[in-house]
Write an enzyme that holds these catalytic residues in place. Structure first.
Site, PDB file in Angstrom:
ATOM      1  N   GLU A 192       0.892  -1.093  -0.068  1.00  0.00           N
ATOM      2  CA  GLU A 192      -0.005   0.033   0.062  1.00  0.00           C
ATOM      3  C   GLU A 192       0.910   1.372  -0.001  1.00  0.00           C
ATOM      4  O   GLU A 192       0.416   2.176  -0.209  1.00  0.00           O
ATOM      5  CB  GLU A 192      -0.985   0.175   1.114  1.00  0.00           C
ATOM      6  CG  GLU A 192      -2.094  -1.038   0.838  1.00  0.00           C
ATOM      7  CD  GLU A 192      -2.997  -0.616   0.090  1.00  0.00           C
ATOM      8  OE1 GLU A 192      -3.280   0.550  -0.617  1.00  0.00           O
ATOM      9  OE2 GLU A 192      -3.844  -1.544  -0.475  1.00  0.00           O
ATOM     10  N   GLU A 220       7.699 -21.852   8.057  1.00  0.00           N
ATOM     11  CA  GLU A 220       7.978 -20.984   9.029  1.00  0.00           C
ATOM     12  C   GLU A 220       9.048 -21.441  10.187  1.00  0.00           C
ATOM     13  O   GLU A 220       9.456 -20.921  11.198  1.00  0.00           O
ATOM     14  CB  GLU A 220       6.821 -20.821  10.051  1.00  0.00           C
ATOM     15  CG  GLU A 220       6.166 -21.746  10.931  1.00  0.00           C
ATOM     16  CD  GLU A 220       5.177 -21.342  11.694  1.00  0.00           C
ATOM     17  OE1 GLU A 220       5.238 -21.476  12.802  1.00  0.00           O
ATOM     18  OE2 GLU A 220       4.009 -20.628  11.175  1.00  0.00           O
TER      19      GLU A 220
END
Length: 272
Positions: free
Chosen positions: A81, A112
């Protein structure tokens, strides 16, 4: 080292499947109301990290987010953004998720838990001492994230984190830790809920405050935003109208000619 993962503690609500939809929504909302108060307690930590990022960016540095699962996705959302909102290059704020772009939509098994990959992922961007790396992990224990920050520390790169457990390995590793302790989730262990909301709020603060410090906002307006759709063009035209008191047609013409609200306003003021 042992510590208490409050994000994994049992929900204070029982028999969720027996609740009405109304009760479910009320109780989730009541839990969500506590999140901004938890963020408020972390404001001094957030301020320290924003100050460090701003300093590094003024020296030509970049901001990296690294995370796994929901945390990684939230970092990518915030990074993606920044260019349209503030008109900055797409590679100024970079979100990296364990497992690569595939993991944005679909969980990648064991990604992960990899203790080597985060540093490799960062090296792909030729990371330097001017950059800042923020590890995002609600638990504060994600190996991908913790090991990534450890490598950064060894290489003299500034590190921060956003976690929702106090005293976690991640917080102890980061030079600029942010700990937002939101407590047990409505659904036990579902850290996409309050913890995810807390992380999103902090990310909003970090990127927005940093960009304002870098001069990417004038007054209260996104004067460098990218004009990527009709809504944003219209918003830009109206910003120009407010700033230099011209009609819609002229403001639209100036915006098309100069490419941004800032350039349109500056050029008009210089020539009139």
């Amino acid at each position: 080292m042992s510590f208490t993962k409050t994000t994994e503690q049992a929900s204070k609500y029982q028999h969720l499947e027996q609740m009405s939809v109304t009760d479910l929504l009320i109780n989730i909302n009541n839990e969500d109301k506590t999140v901004p108060l938890a963020v408020e307690k972390a404001l001094p930590q957030i301020e320290s990290l924003v100050t460090e990022i701003t300093t590094k960016m003024k020296q030509g540095g970049r901001l990296f987010y690294i995370g796994a699962g929901t945390s990684g996705r939230l970092g990518i959302v915030d990074a993606s953004e920044c260019p349209p909102t503030f008109g900055v290059p797409f590679d100024l704020v970079i979100g990296i998720i364990a497992g690569g772009d595939l993991a944005i939509r679909k969980a990648v098994e064991n990604a992960e838990d990899n203790t080597e990959q985060a540093w490799l992922d960062l090296q792909a961007f030729t990371i330097t001492k001017n950059d800042v790396v923020i590890g995002i992990a609600a638990s504060g224990t994600t190996p991908y994230v913790v090991s990534g920050l450890e490598k950064c520390n060894k290489n003299g790169i500034s590190t921060g984190c956003i976690t929702c457990n106090a005293g976690s390995p991640l917080a102890l590793t980061a030079k600029f830790p942010i700990e937002v302790v939101v407590g047990p989730e409505f659904v036990t262990g579902s850290s996409r809920m309050k913890a995810g909301t807390a992380q999103k709020l902090v990310l909003n603060m970090i990127s927005t405050a940093t960009m304002i410090q870098l001069g990417k906002v004038k007054g209260n307006k996104m004067v460098d935003m990218q004009l990527s759709n009709n809504k944003l063009v219209d918003r830009g035209v109206r910003m120009i109208m407010d700033e230099i008191s011209v009609d819609y047609t002229l403001a639209e013409q100036l915006l098309k000619q100069h490419g941004s609200v800032r350039n349109a306003v500056d050029n008009y003021k210089q020539t009139n």
